[in-house]
Design a protein around this motif. Sequence first.
Motif, PDB file in Angstrom:
ATOM      1  N   LEU A 134       0.831  -1.086   0.023  1.00 13.30           N
ATOM      2  CA  LEU A 134       0.113   0.487  -0.131  1.00 13.30           C
ATOM      3  C   LEU A 134       1.279   1.413  -0.113  1.00 13.30           C
ATOM      4  N   GLU A 135       0.795   1.748  -1.178  1.00  6.97           N
ATOM      5  CA  GLU A 135       1.560   3.230  -1.274  1.00  6.97           C
ATOM      6  C   GLU A 135       1.001   4.334  -1.396  1.00  6.97           C
ATOM      7  N   GLN A 136       1.145   5.244  -0.277  1.00  6.74           N
ATOM      8  CA  GLN A 136       0.481   6.837   0.295  1.00  6.74           C
ATOM      9  C   GLN A 136       0.446   7.009  -0.973  1.00  6.74           C
ATOM     10  N   THR A 137      -0.660   7.756  -1.324  1.00  3.40           N
ATOM     11  CA  THR A 137      -0.797   8.906  -2.648  1.00  3.40           C
ATOM     12  C   THR A 137      -0.009   9.959  -2.858  1.00  3.40           C
ATOM     13  N   THR A 138      -0.201  10.400  -3.862  1.00  4.84           N
ATOM     14  CA  THR A 138       0.267  11.993  -4.085  1.00  4.84           C
ATOM     15  C   THR A 138       0.197  12.865  -4.596  1.00  4.84           C
ATOM     16  N   PRO A 139       0.325  14.242  -4.571  1.00  4.62           N
ATOM     17  CA  PRO A 139      -0.205  14.741  -5.803  1.00  4.62           C
ATOM     18  C   PRO A 139      -0.045  14.196  -6.753  1.00  4.62           C
ATOM     19  N   VAL A 202      -6.271  21.597   7.494  1.00  9.17           N
ATOM     20  CA  VAL A 202      -5.981  20.847   6.285  1.00  9.17           C
ATOM     21  C   VAL A 202      -5.499  19.904   5.531  1.00  9.17           C
ATOM     22  N   ILE A 203      -5.900  19.148   4.068  1.00 10.02           N
ATOM     23  CA  ILE A 203      -5.139  18.182   3.640  1.00 10.02           C
ATOM     24  C   ILE A 203      -4.493  18.983   2.588  1.00 10.02           C
ATOM     25  N   PHE A 204      -3.172  18.982   2.547  1.00 11.02           N
ATOM     26  CA  PHE A 204      -2.267  19.439   0.883  1.00 11.02           C
ATOM     27  C   PHE A 204      -2.926  20.860   0.724  1.00 11.02           C
ATOM     28  N   ASP A 205      -4.238  21.256   0.668  1.00  9.39           N
ATOM     29  CA  ASP A 205      -4.528  22.734  -0.435  1.00  9.39           C
ATOM     30  C   ASP A 205      -3.870  23.102  -1.264  1.00  9.39           C
ATOM     31  N   ARG A 206      -4.457  22.050  -2.818  1.00 13.24           N
ATOM     32  CA  ARG A 206      -3.482  22.723  -3.610  1.00 13.24           C
ATOM     33  C   ARG A 206      -4.837  22.759  -5.204  1.00 13.24           C
ATOM     34  N   PRO A 207      -3.999  23.659  -5.919  1.00 16.08           N
ATOM     35  CA  PRO A 207      -4.917  23.143  -6.791  1.00 16.08           C
ATOM     36  C   PRO A 207      -5.841  21.942  -7.300  1.00 16.08           C
ATOM     37  N   THR A 208      -4.582  21.259  -7.332  1.00 13.87           N
ATOM     38  CA  THR A 208      -4.991  20.080  -7.572  1.00 13.87           C
ATOM     39  C   THR A 208      -4.743  19.093  -6.621  1.00 13.87           C
ATOM     40  N   ALA A 209      -4.888  18.609  -5.469  1.00 14.81           N
ATOM     41  CA  ALA A 209      -5.085  18.171  -4.009  1.00 14.81           C
ATOM     42  C   ALA A 209      -6.121  19.280  -3.085  1.00 14.81           C
ATOM     43  N   PHE A 210      -6.866  18.453  -2.899  1.00 15.74           N
ATOM     44  CA  PHE A 210      -7.864  19.231  -1.950  1.00 15.74           C
ATOM     45  C   PHE A 210      -8.966  17.776  -1.917  1.00 15.74           C
ATOM     46  N   ALA A 211      -9.563  18.414  -0.352  1.00 16.95           N
ATOM     47  CA  ALA A 211     -10.760  17.093   0.035  1.00 16.95           C
ATOM     48  C   ALA A 211     -11.833  18.057  -0.602  1.00 16.95           C
ATOM     49  N   PRO A 212     -12.044  17.025  -0.962  1.00 14.05           N
ATOM     50  CA  PRO A 212     -13.173  17.522  -2.137  1.00 14.05           C
ATOM     51  C   PRO A 212     -14.906  19.113  -1.573  1.00 14.05           C
ATOM     52  N   ALA A 213     -14.398  18.335   0.298  1.00 14.82           N
ATOM     53  CA  ALA A 213     -15.405  19.128   0.221  1.00 14.82           C
ATOM     54  C   ALA A 213     -15.496  20.403   1.012  1.00 14.82           C
ATOM     55  N   ALA A 214     -13.860  20.122   1.324  1.00 14.23           N
ATOM     56  CA  ALA A 214     -13.605  21.779   1.580  1.00 14.23           C
ATOM     57  C   ALA A 214     -13.389  22.379  -0.051  1.00 14.23           C
ATOM     58  N   ARG A 215     -13.432  22.255  -1.274  1.00 18.68           N
ATOM     59  CA  ARG A 215     -14.052  22.374  -2.410  1.00 18.68           C
ATOM     60  C   ARG A 215     -15.230  23.058  -2.731  1.00 18.68           C
ATOM     61  N   GLN A 216     -15.502  22.166  -2.046  1.00 16.47           N
ATOM     62  CA  GLN A 216     -17.464  22.892  -1.835  1.00 16.47           C
ATOM     63  C   GLN A 216     -17.139  23.787  -0.525  1.00 16.47           C
ATOM     64  N   GLU A 227      -4.641  27.194   8.873  1.00 16.74           N
ATOM     65  CA  GLU A 227      -3.231  26.665   9.943  1.00 16.74           C
ATOM     66  C   GLU A 227      -2.106  25.874  10.300  1.00 16.74           C
ATOM     67  N   VAL A 228      -2.937  24.450   9.930  1.00 16.86           N
ATOM     68  CA  VAL A 228      -1.804  23.884   9.583  1.00 16.86           C
ATOM     69  C   VAL A 228      -2.314  22.847   8.184  1.00 16.86           C
ATOM     70  N   VAL A 229      -1.207  22.558   7.272  1.00 15.80           N
ATOM     71  CA  VAL A 229      -1.912  21.574   6.172  1.00 15.80           C
ATOM     72  C   VAL A 229      -0.487  20.943   6.934  1.00 15.80           C
ATOM     73  N   VAL A 230      -1.648  18.616   5.878  1.00 19.17           N
ATOM     74  CA  VAL A 230      -0.805  17.356   6.046  1.00 19.17           C
ATOM     75  C   VAL A 230      -0.785  16.843   4.854  1.00 19.17           C
ATOM     76  N   ASP A 231      -0.524  15.671   4.569  1.00 20.88           N
ATOM     77  CA  ASP A 231      -0.197  15.270   3.741  1.00 20.88           C
ATOM     78  C   ASP A 231      -1.508  13.831   4.102  1.00 20.88           C
ATOM     79  N   GLY A 232      -1.942  13.718   4.886  1.00 18.35           N
ATOM     80  CA  GLY A 232      -2.995  13.099   5.141  1.00 18.35           C
ATOM     81  C   GLY A 232      -4.160  12.465   5.787  1.00 18.35           C
ATOM     82  N   PHE A 233      -4.876  12.062   5.931  1.00 23.80           N
ATOM     83  CA  PHE A 233      -6.216  12.340   6.766  1.00 23.80           C
ATOM     84  C   PHE A 233      -6.327  11.860   8.265  1.00 23.80           C
ATOM     85  N   VAL A 234      -4.918  10.549   8.264  1.00 24.39           N
ATOM     86  CA  VAL A 234      -5.081   9.430   9.583  1.00 24.39           C
ATOM     87  C   VAL A 234      -5.107  10.764  10.367  1.00 24.39           C
ATOM     88  N   GLN A 235      -3.656  12.037   9.940  1.00 23.72           N
ATOM     89  CA  GLN A 235      -3.355  12.623  10.589  1.00 23.72           C
ATOM     90  C   GLN A 235      -4.263  14.154  11.672  1.00 23.72           C
TER      91      GLN A 235
END
Length: 310
Positions: A134-139, A202-216, A227-235
């Motif tokens: 299982l490899e962590q997905t990235t933008p 929030v997670i990623f917070d980039r134009p092509t990497a975001f949580a769809p709910a945050a875009r909504q 305040e904080v940006v991370v690259d995984g939901f579990v964090q």
Amino acid sequence: MAVDRVLANLDLNLLVTLDTLLRERNVTRTSEQLGVSQPAVSGALARLRRHFGDPLLTRVGNRYELTPLAARVALLTGPALAGVRRVFDSTADFDPSQLDREFTLVISDYAAAVLGPLLARRLGQLAPGVRLRLEQTTPYAVDHVADTLRAADGLVIPHGFVTDLPYLDLFEDRWVCIVSDDHPTVGDTLSLDELRTLPWAVIFDRPTAFAPAARQLRMLGIEAHVEVVVDGFVQLPFLITGTRRMALIQEKLARMLAPVTGIRILDCPFDVVPVAEAFWWNPMYRNDPAHAWFRELILSAAATLRHKAE
């Protein structure tokens, strides 16, 4: 179909040597890795240099560096070897209990946490010789999905990021808001005004990497104070506990982590489009019996996850 004369005149062993040479950048270490003599590796390197019309490795001080061409080729050798391996792994009579193979999924930490254990358990029961990676997905993996799916057996990601590839619908989840269990101002519900004023993780917070709910949320005119940006939901839950922050997270993951992180789960104060996770795969695997079996196994694991939620 005409025979590919270039491939017909190549020794497949050269691909293995090329891949190892470009990784090790050293004839001695390559010979040790392959279990062959140094002269044999040197001879293979000479043949490869003639084929590419390029030195591939150039000495810089006391070490070797890849030429620009070699650096490009190095990105292709791994996927090429994986494809060759899958060709020769194929058999007419497929028996998963006899399968000796590694399946690689590029997957978010969220999907790995909720779906991964079910899938790994089934693999252990039905195909003990199979390894699951299982490899962590990235933008980058999502933005270059064609390259990603040449080297991996599939990508697990919600709809909305990938198109024009075969996929299987797996399961749905809903977005929820989380705050610390001892949050000083948030009660039993959240308002849109609180979403505007509270600090966020929030997670990623980039134009092509975001949580769809945050875009909504942005489409409603609400810009989160991040305040904080991370690259995984579990964090996220761990970064919420004991703070004034809030976050958006999938309900299945939130309920899994709530007992150990001290978070409170609240409904979102707007109508959120649910998460629709899917398994995307390369059409070159369409007639691969092992991959077809693996796809069915993923569907079975996802069905169990859906039944647990009912």
